[in-house]
Design a protein around this motif. Structure first.
Motif, short mmCIF file in Angstrom:
data_model
loop_
_atom_site.label_atom_id
_atom_site.label_comp_id
_atom_site.label_asym_id
_atom_site.label_seq_id
_atom_site.Cartn_x
_atom_site.Cartn_y
_atom_site.Cartn_z
N LEU A 87 41.61 23.01 -10.51
CA LEU A 87 42.85 23.40 -9.86
C LEU A 87 43.08 24.88 -10.13
O LEU A 87 43.09 25.30 -11.28
CB LEU A 87 44.02 22.61 -10.42
CG LEU A 87 44.29 21.26 -9.79
CD1 LEU A 87 45.46 20.63 -10.48
CD2 LEU A 87 44.59 21.41 -8.34
N THR A 89 44.78 28.49 -10.83
CA THR A 89 46.01 28.99 -11.46
C THR A 89 45.91 30.51 -11.52
O THR A 89 44.86 31.07 -11.22
CB THR A 89 46.11 28.50 -12.92
OG1 THR A 89 45.43 27.30 -13.05
CG2 THR A 89 47.53 28.35 -13.35
N ASP A 121 53.69 29.95 -8.77
CA ASP A 121 52.97 28.96 -7.98
C ASP A 121 51.69 29.59 -7.45
O ASP A 121 51.74 30.50 -6.63
CB ASP A 121 53.87 28.53 -6.82
CG ASP A 121 53.28 27.38 -6.03
OD1 ASP A 121 54.02 26.77 -5.26
OD2 ASP A 121 52.08 27.11 -6.19
N ARG A 123 49.64 28.65 -5.33
CA ARG A 123 49.34 28.46 -3.91
C ARG A 123 49.86 29.60 -3.05
O ARG A 123 49.50 29.72 -1.89
CB ARG A 123 49.96 27.15 -3.42
CG ARG A 123 49.40 25.94 -4.14
CD ARG A 123 50.15 24.71 -3.79
NE ARG A 123 51.49 24.70 -4.34
CZ ARG A 123 52.33 23.68 -4.21
NH1 ARG A 123 51.96 22.62 -3.53
NH2 ARG A 123 53.53 23.73 -4.74
N LEU A 333 52.81 24.74 -12.31
CA LEU A 333 53.25 23.80 -11.30
C LEU A 333 53.77 22.54 -12.00
O LEU A 333 53.26 22.19 -13.05
CB LEU A 333 52.09 23.39 -10.39
CG LEU A 333 51.59 24.42 -9.39
CD1 LEU A 333 50.30 23.94 -8.78
CD2 LEU A 333 52.62 24.63 -8.30
N VAL A 337 53.11 17.69 -8.63
CA VAL A 337 52.44 18.56 -7.65
C VAL A 337 50.98 18.76 -8.04
O VAL A 337 50.09 18.81 -7.19
CB VAL A 337 53.17 19.91 -7.58
CG1 VAL A 337 52.47 20.85 -6.65
CG2 VAL A 337 54.60 19.70 -7.13
N LEU A 338 50.72 18.88 -9.35
CA LEU A 338 49.34 19.05 -9.82
C LEU A 338 48.48 17.88 -9.36
O LEU A 338 47.35 18.07 -8.90
CB LEU A 338 49.31 19.13 -11.34
CG LEU A 338 49.69 20.45 -11.97
CD1 LEU A 338 49.70 20.31 -13.47
CD2 LEU A 338 48.72 21.53 -11.57
N THR A 340 48.97 15.79 -6.85
CA THR A 340 48.78 15.80 -5.40
C THR A 340 47.75 16.85 -5.00
O THR A 340 46.90 16.60 -4.14
CB THR A 340 50.13 16.11 -4.72
OG1 THR A 340 51.15 15.43 -5.39
CG2 THR A 340 50.11 15.69 -3.28
N GLU A 341 47.80 18.02 -5.63
CA GLU A 341 46.80 19.05 -5.32
C GLU A 341 45.40 18.60 -5.69
O GLU A 341 44.42 18.88 -4.99
CB GLU A 341 47.13 20.34 -6.08
CG GLU A 341 48.38 21.04 -5.62
CD GLU A 341 48.25 21.59 -4.22
OE1 GLU A 341 47.22 22.22 -3.91
OE2 GLU A 341 49.15 21.35 -3.41
N LYS A 344 44.09 16.42 -3.08
CA LYS A 344 43.73 17.21 -1.89
C LYS A 344 42.38 17.89 -2.09
O LYS A 344 41.58 18.02 -1.15
CB LYS A 344 44.79 18.30 -1.66
CG LYS A 344 45.95 17.87 -0.85
CD LYS A 344 46.77 19.06 -0.43
CE LYS A 344 48.23 18.68 -0.44
NZ LYS A 344 49.13 19.81 -0.43
N ILE A 345 42.11 18.35 -3.31
CA ILE A 345 40.84 19.02 -3.56
C ILE A 345 39.69 18.04 -3.40
O ILE A 345 38.62 18.38 -2.85
CB ILE A 345 40.83 19.67 -4.95
CG1 ILE A 345 41.76 20.86 -4.95
CG2 ILE A 345 39.44 20.09 -5.36
CD1 ILE A 345 41.75 21.64 -6.22
N ARG B 82 47.40 9.57 -2.21
CA ARG B 82 48.40 10.62 -2.17
C ARG B 82 49.72 10.09 -1.64
O ARG B 82 50.79 10.36 -2.19
CB ARG B 82 47.90 11.75 -1.29
CG ARG B 82 48.38 13.07 -1.77
CD ARG B 82 47.73 14.29 -1.26
NE ARG B 82 46.88 14.25 -0.16
CZ ARG B 82 47.07 14.96 0.96
NH1 ARG B 82 48.15 15.68 1.07
NH2 ARG B 82 46.20 14.92 1.92
#
Lengths: 358, 117
Positions: A87, A89, A121, A123, A333, A337-338, A340-341, A344-345, B82
């Motif tokens: 992730l 940063t 953040d 992002r 974050l 949220v971490l 969820t990211e 997504k990755i 998710r």
């Protein structure tokens, strides 16, 4: 579609933790594993989405604990690996030191600055590529200028001394061109087109280190530190300073089964053995009986099956598809949220593989 | 990069660069769940080099298609995870907000009763 007989179901869905070692630890994933019994072990997506559940146990600003039920260890481990290593940063990477007369060496000071977590953040920023110039989209500039005057006592430089410069670097590059007119802006080490303060997220929350009391250096009388630090985006695979989580881990749900009724003195003995108090004594009319009150607290110390004969009375298991995840964020974050990211990755990686295969 | 035979495309080894256990184990799990697969596994030839070899053998379907389907399944699974996670977090936050409000209202009603006395 039949059901598996109970001993096979136990083997498929539980890890049995015996006195010497756990058994049945592998997850039986092969779709034809139980084909001879006429049972289809393949998991269709609809079965997964019906069985999959998430239950949040604790959610703070910095850490969270939640349960994932119905997922396999392979996917849970992928999420854990991505949370720890992939992730992105922001962390300080380049330090331009104008003056350092302290006893902390330049490189040690730069190393310590890199490890300070920054509350921003990631992002909102782009990753900086090899020959890119540092501009407002990929760099954050901090300034540190501390001085200990002669005659005053020693001072400790803490991380709240790092000041954010939203307009970019203030150190002027030496231009060889002596005839440059004074009306043009002097060239600095960053090329900011506009101030970062104009970005709406930063208007109310200026960029500061997450913890203001991290000791960076100590100065004696007459010593001075003047430097500029540039923070860029990176992932923990490159260096540990870019880690978004303090740590993230999971464990499987423990299950304690009493194989026979445990009464009276044996019940008292069992209750006193357990260091985390997961057994309770309930009073029946003609005696007392032990029950399992808090199986989730079990640390699998195996005290309850130590000694003769206890293995016949108590069985320790772990449920193979129930994971208790804990995520502790370093502050960039919030933990939900971490996660969820991270998911997504993993999706992006799959997509990349699919495009390569087509 | 796919190493297979030209005549038989139901068995192949796929060599992926810049990948490690993270994606390989997840894809291998999904491949195992597929009933068309007779054998699948992955290996990392050397830990210093970021390369993964995934071996797929199927009951006749082209290995490339089966691997693609497994990746698609994994993507859909991730999306599901998710959604479920986001909903669970929202529910938790909402129920916590309700609890906080209930505690506040209990406190204020306690104060009122004290004042009236």
């Amino acid at each position: 579609m039949g059901q598996l007989p109970p001993h096979l179901e136990l083997q498929r869905s539980r890890v049995s933790c015996n006195k010497d070692a756990p058994i049945h630890t592998e997850s039986i994933q092969y779709s034809g594993a139980y084909a001879s019994m006429g049972i289809d072990n393949s998991s269709r997506l609809d079965r997964f989405s019906n069985n999959f559940r998430v239950e949040v146990v604790r959610l703070n600003e910095d850490d969270m604990e939640f349960d994932m039920i119905g997922i396999d260890a392979a996917i849970a481990n992928s999420f854990r690996r991505i949370l720890i290593a992939e992730l992105p940063t922001m962390a300080i990477e380049k330090v331009l030191i104008a003056n350092n007369t302290s006893i902390i060496q330049d490189e040690v000071l730069a190393h310590r600055l890199g490890l300070v977590p920054i509350r921003v953040d990631p992002r909102l920023f782009l990753a900086i590529v090899e020959n890119d110039q540092p501009n407002e989209k990929n760099t954050i500039v901090f300034k540190l200028h501390v001085q200990c005057k002669r005659g005053s006592p020693r001072i400790t430089v803490k991380s709240d001394a790092l000041k954010w410069l939203p307009n970019g670097s203030e150190l002027v590059k030496e231009t060889r061109n002596a005839t440059s007119d004074s009306s043009s802006k002097p060239e600095t080490y960053t090329y900011f087109c506009c101030s970062q303060e104009t970005i709406p997220e930063f208007v109310k929350n200026p960029i500061i280190p997450k913890y203001p009391d991290i000791i960076i250096a100590k100065l004696g009388p007459g010593q001075e530190i003047e430097l500029e630090a540039y923070a860029v985006k990176g992932i923990r695979k490159t260096h540990a300073k870019w880690s978004p989580v303090a740590t993230a881990w999971y464990r499987m749900l423990p299950e304690v089964v009493l194989l026979e009724d445990i009464e009276d003195d044996l019940a008292e003995e069992l209750k006193s053995k357990c260091p985390v108090n997961l057994f309770d004594i309930e009073d029946l009319g003609k005696g007392r009986r032990a029950t399992v009150a808090r199986p989730r607290a079990c640390t699998l110390c195996r005290e309850c099956i130590r000694g003769d004969d206890w293995e016949k009375r108590v069985a320790l298991h772990r449920v193979k598809d129930h994971f208790i995840f804990t995520i502790e964020s370093t502050g960039a974050l919030p933990p939900e949220v971490l996660f969820t990211e991270a998911v997504k990755i993993l999706e992006d990686k799959c997509e990349r593989m699919i495009t390569e295969l087509s | 990069m796919e190493h297979g035979s030209f005549t038989d495309n139901s068995a192949a080894t796929f060599s992926l660069t810049d990948e490690d256990h993270t994606i390989a184990n997840a894809v291998r799990f999904n491949l195992n769940q597929d009933p068309r697969v007779t054998f699948c596994g992955y290996s990392i030839p050397h830990p210093s080099e970021a390369r993964v070899n995934i071996r797929v053998q199927t009951t006749g379907d082209p290995a490339r298609e089966v691997l693609k389907d497994a990746c698609q399944n994994l993507m859909l699974m991730c999306r599901n995870v998710r959604c479920t996670f986001d909903k669970a977090v929202e529910d938790f936050k909402a129920s916590n907000a309700v609890k906080a409000m209930k505690i506040d209202s209990q406190d204020s009603s306690g104060d009122d009763s004290e004042e009236s006395e």
